[in-house]
Structures are given as C-alpha cells and as structure tokens.
Design a protein around this motif. Structure first.
Motif, PDB file in Angstrom:
ATOM      1  N   ALA A   1       0.829  -1.219   0.000  1.00  0.00           N
ATOM      2  CA  ALA A   1       0.000   0.000   0.000  1.00  0.00           C
ATOM      3  C   ALA A   1       0.857   1.260   0.000  1.00  0.00           C
ATOM      4  CB  ALA A   1      -0.954   0.015   1.184  1.00  0.00           C
ATOM      5  N   ILE A   2       2.019   1.191  -0.663  1.00  0.00           N
ATOM      6  CA  ILE A   2       2.908   2.341  -0.835  1.00  0.00           C
ATOM      7  C   ILE A   2       2.905   2.697  -2.324  1.00  0.00           C
ATOM      8  CG2 ILE A   2       5.295   3.174  -0.669  1.00  0.00           C
ATOM      9  CD1 ILE A   2       5.684   1.244   1.663  1.00  0.00           C
ATOM     10  N   PRO A   3       2.731   3.959  -2.691  1.00  0.00           N
ATOM     11  CA  PRO A   3       2.672   4.340  -4.111  1.00  0.00           C
ATOM     12  C   PRO A   3       3.866   3.818  -4.897  1.00  0.00           C
ATOM     13  CG  PRO A   3       2.067   6.193  -2.740  1.00  0.00           C
ATOM     14  CD  PRO A   3       2.557   5.125  -1.807  1.00  0.00           C
ATOM     15  N   LYS A   4       3.615   3.413  -6.141  1.00  0.00           N
ATOM     16  CA  LYS A   4       4.676   2.801  -6.937  1.00  0.00           C
ATOM     17  C   LYS A   4       5.811   3.762  -7.250  1.00  0.00           C
ATOM     18  CE  LYS A   4       2.502   3.493 -11.503  1.00  0.00           C
ATOM     19  NZ  LYS A   4       2.021   2.785 -12.724  1.00  0.00           N
ATOM     20  N   ALA A   5       5.550   5.062  -7.264  1.00  0.00           N
ATOM     21  CA  ALA A   5       6.612   6.034  -7.533  1.00  0.00           C
ATOM     22  C   ALA A   5       7.671   6.052  -6.439  1.00  0.00           C
ATOM     23  CB  ALA A   5       6.025   7.431  -7.698  1.00  0.00           C
ATOM     24  N   LYS A   6       7.349   5.477  -5.274  1.00  0.00           N
ATOM     25  CA  LYS A   6       8.315   5.443  -4.168  1.00  0.00           C
ATOM     26  C   LYS A   6       9.281   4.262  -4.297  1.00  0.00           C
ATOM     27  CE  LYS A   6       5.970   8.838  -2.201  1.00  0.00           C
ATOM     28  NZ  LYS A   6       5.157   8.669  -0.994  1.00  0.00           N
ATOM     29  N   PHE A   7       9.090   3.424  -5.328  1.00  0.00           N
ATOM     30  CA  PHE A   7       9.952   2.261  -5.515  1.00  0.00           C
ATOM     31  C   PHE A   7      10.853   2.445  -6.734  1.00  0.00           C
ATOM     32  CE2 PHE A   7       6.486   0.385  -2.993  1.00  0.00           C
ATOM     33  CZ  PHE A   7       7.210  -0.333  -2.053  1.00  0.00           C
ATOM     34  N   GLY A   8      11.627   3.519  -6.779  1.00  0.00           N
ATOM     35  CA  GLY A   8      12.577   3.727  -7.863  1.00  0.00           C
ATOM     36  C   GLY A   8      13.867   2.983  -7.568  1.00  0.00           C
ATOM     37  N   THR A   9      14.049   1.821  -8.165  1.00  0.00           N
ATOM     38  CA  THR A   9      15.196   0.974  -7.841  1.00  0.00           C
ATOM     39  C   THR A   9      16.494   1.598  -8.357  1.00  0.00           C
ATOM     40  OG1 THR A   9      13.775  -0.976  -8.032  1.00  0.00           O
ATOM     41  CG2 THR A   9      16.154  -1.342  -8.037  1.00  0.00           C
ATOM     42  N   SER A  10      17.424   1.846  -7.438  1.00  0.00           N
ATOM     43  CA  SER A  10      18.693   2.468  -7.816  1.00  0.00           C
ATOM     44  C   SER A  10      19.898   1.579  -7.538  1.00  0.00           C
ATOM     45  CB  SER A  10      18.860   3.805  -7.085  1.00  0.00           C
ATOM     46  OG  SER A  10      18.733   3.629  -5.681  1.00  0.00           O
ATOM     47  N   GLY A  11      19.693   0.440  -6.870  1.00  0.00           N
ATOM     48  CA  GLY A  11      20.797  -0.468  -6.592  1.00  0.00           C
ATOM     49  C   GLY A  11      20.290  -1.865  -6.293  1.00  0.00           C
ATOM     50  N   LEU A  12      21.091  -2.878  -6.643  1.00  0.00           N
ATOM     51  CA  LEU A  12      20.758  -4.275  -6.402  1.00  0.00           C
ATOM     52  C   LEU A  12      21.975  -5.004  -5.851  1.00  0.00           C
ATOM     53  CD1 LEU A  12      18.917  -5.130  -9.751  1.00  0.00           C
ATOM     54  CD2 LEU A  12      17.822  -4.850  -7.521  1.00  0.00           C
ATOM     55  N   ALA A  13      21.746  -5.939  -4.935  1.00  0.00           N
ATOM     56  CA  ALA A  13      22.825  -6.764  -4.394  1.00  0.00           C
ATOM     57  C   ALA A  13      22.299  -8.177  -4.159  1.00  0.00           C
ATOM     58  CB  ALA A  13      23.364  -6.177  -3.088  1.00  0.00           C
ATOM     59  N   PRO A  14      23.170  -9.170  -4.208  1.00  0.00           N
ATOM     60  CA  PRO A  14      22.744 -10.573  -4.084  1.00  0.00           C
ATOM     61  C   PRO A  14      22.200 -10.901  -2.697  1.00  0.00           C
ATOM     62  CG  PRO A  14      24.964 -10.414  -4.979  1.00  0.00           C
ATOM     63  CD  PRO A  14      24.613  -9.059  -4.453  1.00  0.00           C
ATOM     64  N   PRO A  15      21.412 -11.971  -2.613  1.00  0.00           N
ATOM     65  CA  PRO A  15      20.901 -12.401  -1.306  1.00  0.00           C
ATOM     66  C   PRO A  15      22.046 -12.853  -0.393  1.00  0.00           C
ATOM     67  CG  PRO A  15      19.741 -13.490  -3.123  1.00  0.00           C
ATOM     68  CD  PRO A  15      20.934 -12.804  -3.714  1.00  0.00           C
ATOM     69  N   GLY A  16      21.878 -12.582   0.889  1.00  0.00           N
ATOM     70  CA  GLY A  16      22.774 -13.146   1.896  1.00  0.00           C
ATOM     71  C   GLY A  16      22.189 -14.427   2.448  1.00  0.00           C
ATOM     72  N   ALA A  17      22.809 -14.955   3.505  1.00  0.00           N
ATOM     73  CA  ALA A  17      22.343 -16.198   4.111  1.00  0.00           C
ATOM     74  C   ALA A  17      20.936 -16.069   4.656  1.00  0.00           C
ATOM     75  CB  ALA A  17      23.313 -16.619   5.211  1.00  0.00           C
ATOM     76  N   PHE A  18      20.518 -14.857   4.988  1.00  0.00           N
ATOM     77  CA  PHE A  18      19.174 -14.641   5.540  1.00  0.00           C
ATOM     78  C   PHE A  18      18.091 -15.173   4.620  1.00  0.00           C
ATOM     79  CE2 PHE A  18      19.613 -10.937   2.808  1.00  0.00           C
ATOM     80  CZ  PHE A  18      18.351 -10.831   2.238  1.00  0.00           C
ATOM     81  N   ALA A  19      18.352 -15.187   3.309  1.00  0.00           N
ATOM     82  CA  ALA A  19      17.320 -15.579   2.340  1.00  0.00           C
ATOM     83  C   ALA A  19      16.895 -17.025   2.516  1.00  0.00           C
ATOM     84  CB  ALA A  19      17.822 -15.333   0.930  1.00  0.00           C
ATOM     85  N   SER A  20      17.734 -17.838   3.128  1.00  0.00           N
ATOM     86  CA  SER A  20      17.375 -19.253   3.315  1.00  0.00           C
ATOM     87  C   SER A  20      16.175 -19.406   4.231  1.00  0.00           C
ATOM     88  CB  SER A  20      18.564 -20.019   3.868  1.00  0.00           C
ATOM     89  OG  SER A  20      18.899 -19.559   5.175  1.00  0.00           O
TER      90      SER A  20
END
Length: 399
Positions: A377-396
C-alpha cells in the motif's frame, strides 16, 4: 594507458585484482556497434530469473515514517489514496513477481539516508551490506530476518554497523546544496586476490563530459571508509554514448566488475532521462508505450580487458522505456551467466528483470513497483530501484 591485470578468483558477483590506476575504461577504439542496438523486452507476471532475497535500494529523499503511521495519515487525509509518508530506502525481493518487502525496522543509518544509489554485498554469511548515496556517504548494515511464521516471511530489520564518506575530486563537493555537488550513481564492492575488501566508485558524467572519473581503494566496512587515501587508484570511464552521437546520456548509472583468470570485464549502464529534455511521461501507460520509450533509454555496456590481447568494448543490450539504474551479475561456473536489471522510471515506478549475459536484448521484466504497491500500500513512484545486491544467508529463511 597502462593496464595491469592479475588472475583473480571468483567471489560472488564482484571479485577483482584489477588495477584501475590511469585506466580509461571503454576508450580503445574497438566499440563493436556504431549505433544503439535497441531491442524488444517483455513485462510478465512472474520471472524466475530474479533471486529471492535480492536486496534493493531506492533513491527517496525525504523523511521516512513507519508504515503504521503512514497508513494512519492516509486514513486522515485521503490524498489520492496514497501513503505519502512511507519512503522505503532498502528492501528485499520476496516473490518472483517482484514484490519487495521494505525494511523500516532497526537502527541502521541506511533507513534514513537520502538519495541512495547503490548497494553491495560485503559478507554473505553475516548478511553485511554497504549502501552508498549520490554524495558518497556509505551506510554499512546487517540484515536480520526473524523466523518465518504461517503468515509468511518474518520481520526484517537492518542493524547499524558504520557510516562513512568516500573521497571525491577536489573540485567537487559532498554537500547537498553546493553548486559543485558531486553525483555518484555507480559503485561496486569486491574482494581482491588477498581477500581485502575493495570499493570502486565513479562520477555519473554525461552533460557533455567526455569522461567520468573513477576511484578504487581498499575498504574497511567496520568504519565505512577507505583505509587510506594514498591508496586510491584514479582512472576514467569514457563516454561511449557520445561516440555514437547521442546527447545528454548519463555516462554511468550502475557498474559491476567480473574477473576471470584470463580477463577482466567491466559492466556499466549509460542512460537517457528524457524528462530533463522535456519529454512528458504517459502515466496511463507502462514502459512500453511510445511516449515512455521516447522519454527513457538505457544501454548495458561491457569492456573486456584480456591479460593477453586487445581490449574490446560492446553494447550488451539497449532498451527504450526504462531508465536502468541497477545491475547485478549472476555467475555459473565462474562466468557471468545472466544480468539482473532494475529501473527507476520516476512516476512509472520500477521494473526488475534479467537477461542472458551473452544475448543482445531479450530481457524479461516484472513490475516491481506496481506489485510492491499492491502488497505494501505504498505508491509505486516510491519504488525507484537504484541499486541491487545478491541475497545473503538470511534468504534461506524464506526461499
């Protein structure tokens, strides 16, 4: 220009022993294409090429509020059905349709940082990341995920480790309101052959500039700073879009480095923001509408420097309708297998997708911003992706 490359072992998406002192990346007269090879892409409902647990940063620039407070504000003001106060800084991809779970909990400085442009994985086992802003501020944090429940992913929080500052050229300022404010949209973190943490950062360039400056130095994530300024290696990145006769393209909005025993590869993005040239967006359409294809354009570039042989420069892919500001390299058997792509399309939101590394075009995207809006429920304009990084161990805990 001197180029020295030593064999390095692959460490995730960024491992390098490359020396960038005095190196002009991309300026060798070997550019394969003479014009941007714009390719088709698709926007699908789901895409398995996006690793769950991928960490994203967003370039919001105002005070964030807890989601509960933002929802309450929406109930009181009902401004266009938007939650005006929720300003995600960092989040985690939790579904193959691109849904991002924003991180609002924790004491990490990254949760209040303005204009985040990049994020990199420091230690996968310990879930340690560093995010950087356009003025070179560094924010080192640890992601913590509580045990999942029958309702889904557990609470995700960010624990503070350090905050620091990257040096910039003497004629640029790190002060936000300065007329000569620096603008850094591309950084990469990696380990050299000795296991030393390194950081590579560079100016955005464009605006008629022939080059972007590049810096590389050892990085101490415990302080958020480089170890010593005397160890900075200075170089340049050529404005490859300008060599094709294209005007007003940003020279570098994202960068990654990949090293094999026989070569070093630099991947970067050059992008065009047509809103700055007066092109209006069609907010009723998606990135594939003709108006939006005129407004945003991006190209993923690659410069290859063999240990023995002639360097080459090429356009991996070029797309219209998206302003790519984030890339992530996925490896298989020590080679780059695919490229994960994130866009910041301003009022249109953001797409996330991937394409084969050895193909020209063919990206498959999902609508990260729209699907995240429905989930959070957050407006889509607030999700301007500016960086990406791989998953850490937490993703398991939830993959």
């Amino acid at each position: 220009q001197p180029r020295e490359f030593a064999p390095g072992q692959s460490m995730g998406i960024c491992s390098s022993t490359v020396k960038t002192a005095n190196l002009v990346i991309g300026e060798d007269g070997t550019l394969k294409q003479k014009a941007m090879p714009f390719s088709a892409y698709t926007i699908e409902g789901r895409h398995s090429g996006i690793p769950l647990g991928t960490v994203c940063v967003f370039d919001n620039k105002s005070k964030k509020k807890p989601i509960s407070e933002a929802i309450a504000e929406m109930d009181l003001k009902a401004i266009g059905g938007k939650i005006s106060g929720a300003m995600p800084r960092v989040g985690v991809v939790i579904d193959t349709n691109g849904i991002v779970r924003p991180i609002f909990d924790g004491n990490a400085s990254v949760l209040d940082a303005d204009d985040l442009e990049c994020v990199g994985l420091i230690d996968a086992a310990a879930n340690v990341y560093v995010a950087t802003t356009s003025t070179g501020s560094t924010h080192v944090f640890k992601i913590i995920v509580d045990k999942a429940t029958c309702y889904g992913v557990g609470k995700i929080s960010a624990e503070h480790i350090a905050k620091g500052q990257l040096p910039v050229p003497k004629d640029e300022s790190t002060q936000w309101n300065a007329a000569n404010r620096t603008n850094i949209e591309a950084t990469a973190v990696f380990k050299d052959s000795t296991g030393q943490d390194m950081i590579f950062w560079m100016g955005r360039g464009g605006d008629g500039k022939k080059y972007s400056w590049t810096y590389q130095a050892p990085f101490n994530y415990k302080t958020g700073n480089i170890t010593e300024e005397r160890l900075i290696q200075e170089g340049q990145l050529a404005n490859t879009a300008a060599t094709m006769g294209l005007k007003n393209w940003r020279n570098a909005s994202a960068m990654q480095v990949h090293v094999e025993s026989s070569k070093t590869e630099f991947y970067w993005v050059t992008a065009y923001d047509g809103e700055e040239d007066g092109h209006a967006l069609n907010l009723w359409g998606n990135q594939l509408s003709e108006e939006n294809k005129r407004a945003f354009k991006s190209a993923i570039m690659k410069a290859t420097y063999p240990v023995i042989g002639i360097p080459t420069v090429e356009v991996i892919s070029a797309y219209e309708g998206v302003k790519i500001e984030a890339i992530m390299l996925l490896e298989s058997s020590g080679k780059v297998d695919s490229i994960v792509i994130g866009s910041d399309d301003e009022g249109l939101g953001s797409l996330i997708g991937s394409q084969p590394a050895n193909a020209t075009g063919g990206a498959v995207f999902v609508d990260l911003a729209y699907n995240s809006m429905l989930y959070n429920a957050i407006p889509k304009a607030k999700f301007g992706t500016s960086g990406l990084a791989p998953p850490g161990a937490f993703a398991s805990t939830f993959v």
